[in-house]
Design a protein around this motif. Sequence first.
Motif, mmCIF file in Angstrom:
data_model
loop_
_atom_site.group_PDB
_atom_site.id
_atom_site.type_symbol
_atom_site.label_atom_id
_atom_site.label_comp_id
_atom_site.label_asym_id
_atom_site.label_seq_id
_atom_site.Cartn_x
_atom_site.Cartn_y
_atom_site.Cartn_z
ATOM 1 N N GLY A 57 0.899 -1.312 -0.028
ATOM 2 C CA GLY A 57 0.141 -0.112 0.121
ATOM 3 C C GLY A 57 0.765 1.279 -0.228
ATOM 4 O O GLY A 57 1.986 1.244 0.178
ATOM 5 N N CYS A 58 0.099 2.389 0.056
ATOM 6 C CA CYS A 58 0.888 3.509 -0.095
ATOM 7 C C CYS A 58 0.027 4.836 0.649
ATOM 8 O O CYS A 58 -1.279 4.960 0.461
ATOM 9 N N ASP A 59 0.610 5.872 1.328
ATOM 10 C CA ASP A 59 -0.126 6.861 2.016
ATOM 11 C C ASP A 59 0.120 8.232 1.258
ATOM 12 O O ASP A 59 -0.355 9.059 1.864
ATOM 13 N N ASN A 60 0.791 8.204 0.246
ATOM 14 C CA ASN A 60 1.291 9.402 -0.168
ATOM 15 C C ASN A 60 0.376 10.146 -1.249
ATOM 16 O O ASN A 60 0.421 11.387 -1.265
ATOM 17 N N PHE A 61 -0.699 9.579 -1.925
ATOM 18 C CA PHE A 61 -1.530 10.257 -2.589
ATOM 19 C C PHE A 61 -0.846 11.137 -3.982
ATOM 20 O O PHE A 61 -1.422 12.588 -3.746
ATOM 21 N N CYS A 62 -0.148 10.593 -4.393
ATOM 22 C CA CYS A 62 0.674 11.619 -5.457
ATOM 23 C C CYS A 62 -0.718 11.769 -6.378
ATOM 24 O O CYS A 62 -1.486 10.892 -6.655
ATOM 25 N N SER A 63 -1.027 13.003 -6.798
ATOM 26 C CA SER A 63 -2.237 13.257 -7.329
ATOM 27 C C SER A 63 -2.684 12.360 -8.839
ATOM 28 O O SER A 63 -3.788 12.486 -9.061
ATOM 29 N N TYR A 64 -1.554 11.846 -9.414
ATOM 30 C CA TYR A 64 -1.810 11.212 -10.441
ATOM 31 C C TYR A 64 -1.866 9.847 -10.208
ATOM 32 O O TYR A 64 -2.316 9.116 -11.170
ATOM 33 N N CYS A 65 -1.705 9.131 -9.353
ATOM 34 C CA CYS A 65 -1.399 7.732 -8.970
ATOM 35 C C CYS A 65 -2.659 7.109 -8.344
ATOM 36 O O CYS A 65 -3.267 7.446 -7.462
ATOM 37 N N ILE A 66 -3.171 5.792 -8.916
ATOM 38 C CA ILE A 66 -4.323 5.290 -8.482
ATOM 39 C C ILE A 66 -3.772 4.181 -7.474
ATOM 40 O O ILE A 66 -4.613 3.602 -6.700
ATOM 41 N N VAL A 67 -2.470 4.162 -7.136
ATOM 42 C CA VAL A 67 -1.959 3.056 -6.212
ATOM 43 C C VAL A 67 -2.550 3.121 -4.808
ATOM 44 O O VAL A 67 -3.167 1.969 -4.165
ATOM 45 N N PRO A 68 -2.801 4.368 -4.113
ATOM 46 C CA PRO A 68 -3.174 4.394 -2.988
ATOM 47 C C PRO A 68 -4.652 3.798 -2.848
ATOM 48 O O PRO A 68 -5.251 3.391 -1.757
ATOM 49 N N TYR A 69 -5.312 4.026 -3.994
ATOM 50 C CA TYR A 69 -6.742 3.672 -4.039
ATOM 51 C C TYR A 69 -6.942 2.335 -4.188
ATOM 52 O O TYR A 69 -7.885 1.470 -3.682
ATOM 53 N N GLY A 119 8.596 -2.064 -2.163
ATOM 54 C CA GLY A 119 7.847 -1.387 -1.446
ATOM 55 C C GLY A 119 7.255 -0.121 -2.599
ATOM 56 O O GLY A 119 8.111 0.322 -3.135
ATOM 57 N N GLN A 120 6.097 0.212 -2.098
ATOM 58 C CA GLN A 120 5.889 1.717 -3.065
ATOM 59 C C GLN A 120 6.914 2.706 -2.581
ATOM 60 O O GLN A 120 7.020 3.615 -3.393
ATOM 61 N N ASN A 121 6.973 2.613 -1.259
ATOM 62 C CA ASN A 121 7.951 3.703 -0.760
ATOM 63 C C ASN A 121 8.783 3.100 0.314
ATOM 64 O O ASN A 121 8.276 3.173 1.798
ATOM 65 N N ASN A 172 1.472 16.623 -5.890
ATOM 66 C CA ASN A 172 1.424 16.353 -4.430
ATOM 67 C C ASN A 172 2.649 15.638 -4.086
ATOM 68 O O ASN A 172 2.447 14.588 -3.390
ATOM 69 N N ARG A 173 3.745 15.951 -4.592
ATOM 70 C CA ARG A 173 4.889 15.019 -4.230
ATOM 71 C C ARG A 173 5.401 15.776 -2.998
ATOM 72 O O ARG A 173 6.426 14.648 -2.337
ATOM 73 N N LYS A 174 5.507 16.832 -2.320
ATOM 74 C CA LYS A 174 5.740 17.137 -0.976
ATOM 75 C C LYS A 174 7.415 17.258 -0.910
ATOM 76 O O LYS A 174 7.986 16.780 -0.107
ATOM 77 N N ASN A 209 12.399 4.224 -3.568
ATOM 78 C CA ASN A 209 12.551 5.380 -2.577
ATOM 79 C C ASN A 209 11.595 6.547 -3.001
ATOM 80 O O ASN A 209 11.087 6.875 -4.197
ATOM 81 N N HIS A 210 11.289 7.256 -1.805
ATOM 82 C CA HIS A 210 10.403 8.680 -2.141
ATOM 83 C C HIS A 210 11.449 9.857 -1.661
ATOM 84 O O HIS A 210 11.818 9.636 -0.407
ATOM 85 N N PRO A 211 11.843 10.666 -2.531
ATOM 86 C CA PRO A 211 12.613 11.851 -1.943
ATOM 87 C C PRO A 211 12.153 12.485 -0.750
ATOM 88 O O PRO A 211 12.905 12.925 0.017
#
Length: 435
Positions: free
Chosen positions: A153-165, A197-199, A271-273, A231-233
Amino acid sequence: MGKKFHIITYGCQMNKYDSDALRGLMESRGHRWTESVDEADIVIVNTCAVRQHAEDRALGRIEEIIGHKKRKPSLVVGIMGCVAQEHGERLFEKIPGLDFVVGTDNLDVVADIAEGKLKPGAYTSINKNFLGIDAAAHIEPGQVSAFITIMRGCDNFCSYCIVPYVRGRERSLPPERILQQVRYAVSRGVREITLLGQNVNSYRWEDVDFPALLDMVAQVEGVCRLRFVTNHPKDFTPKILDVVEKHGEKIPPAFHLPLQSGSDRILRLMNRKYTLSDYMRIIEEIYRRFPDAAITTDIIVGFPGETEKDFESTLAAMRDVGFAGVFAFKYSVRPGTAAAKLEDDVPEAEKIRRLRTAIDLGIELARQFSQKHIGKVFPALVEKKSPKNPGKLAATLPSGRTVLIDENFAEIGDIVPVKITDAKVWVLRGEVVEK
Ligand code: SF4
């Protein structure tokens, strides 16, 4: 009696790992793997929803397999993974003849369906506690490298990404379960482990964070090489680099660090933060400690609102970093994501032009990076016979590049010192030398 089964996998390495774990589970329950769809009693297609194109390909393949039912009416065909989670039972209307739909939190029901303990149908309920199939993932005889999922899973909700859903909230696996998988892989002859992992940087189980887990895995006897993706920056910390440094050659300084865009305005919309300066600070720190580091990235071109100036900033950032590899993609709308509410305003022809430009620059940077290897000696892990080069073995360098070496000087599974003599974009040639 056991069933003969076959799994077709689309998408990322995490899907590949899920398919291998399902294979391990099915085999442990007496079912038999077959390489041939024609021979199988059950065919499962593990799908990817990240891009529409990937989804369409998988659904097309399922329809084709269902066509085999004319010849073999008892054939059972199922879909699992992200597309199954995204569309659920609507897939039965879309694909007549489909028998079951298994979402990302229900993968282990496939074995029960195969055994008639559960009826074919849709199993897509969200289960926040599901940590993946609890079975040793299948390892091929002679397999040198294996992937092991450490979180889902993933909690980041990058605005283009379906993965968290479709993959749900982030969940880390207990370290002991990961270490068990690592020990099992090593006992089967695996020498290189890649943690997935996704991150991976946000891994946490009680007081064990990602650097601590990395350190633990590196100490498992028999692990000769250790890598990790993705990795996530925003979560990539110097503590990770401390562990990489501590283990010397065992953890190569090769980092996949998705930049996505070189424009702060687009990064905000995504929404990359992090900002480009945040990203470049990490890069400086990596190069300061590991001058030969291989840094690879993902880039999205044509995101809503991306101007020529934004795109130029991305190209400039790519040159500044000197990426070893660039995976460039054209933005495509995923319904249900935050970016789907933005106007998809970059014309298709312009997206294609930007994609071509980013790919071409990525290839040029990759070529330059490969050429920097020439004349140097690196430890190379011998993976297999080169399928296209008779008499040659394909080995992997710390940077992740493949090097071809003479088969008389090493065995599969060896780590040998190789002097690089020639370099194309992705594949290098070299000679085994004395240490
Ligand atoms: S980090 Fe962003 S791009 Fe990666 S899986 Fe999570 S939401 Fe998607």
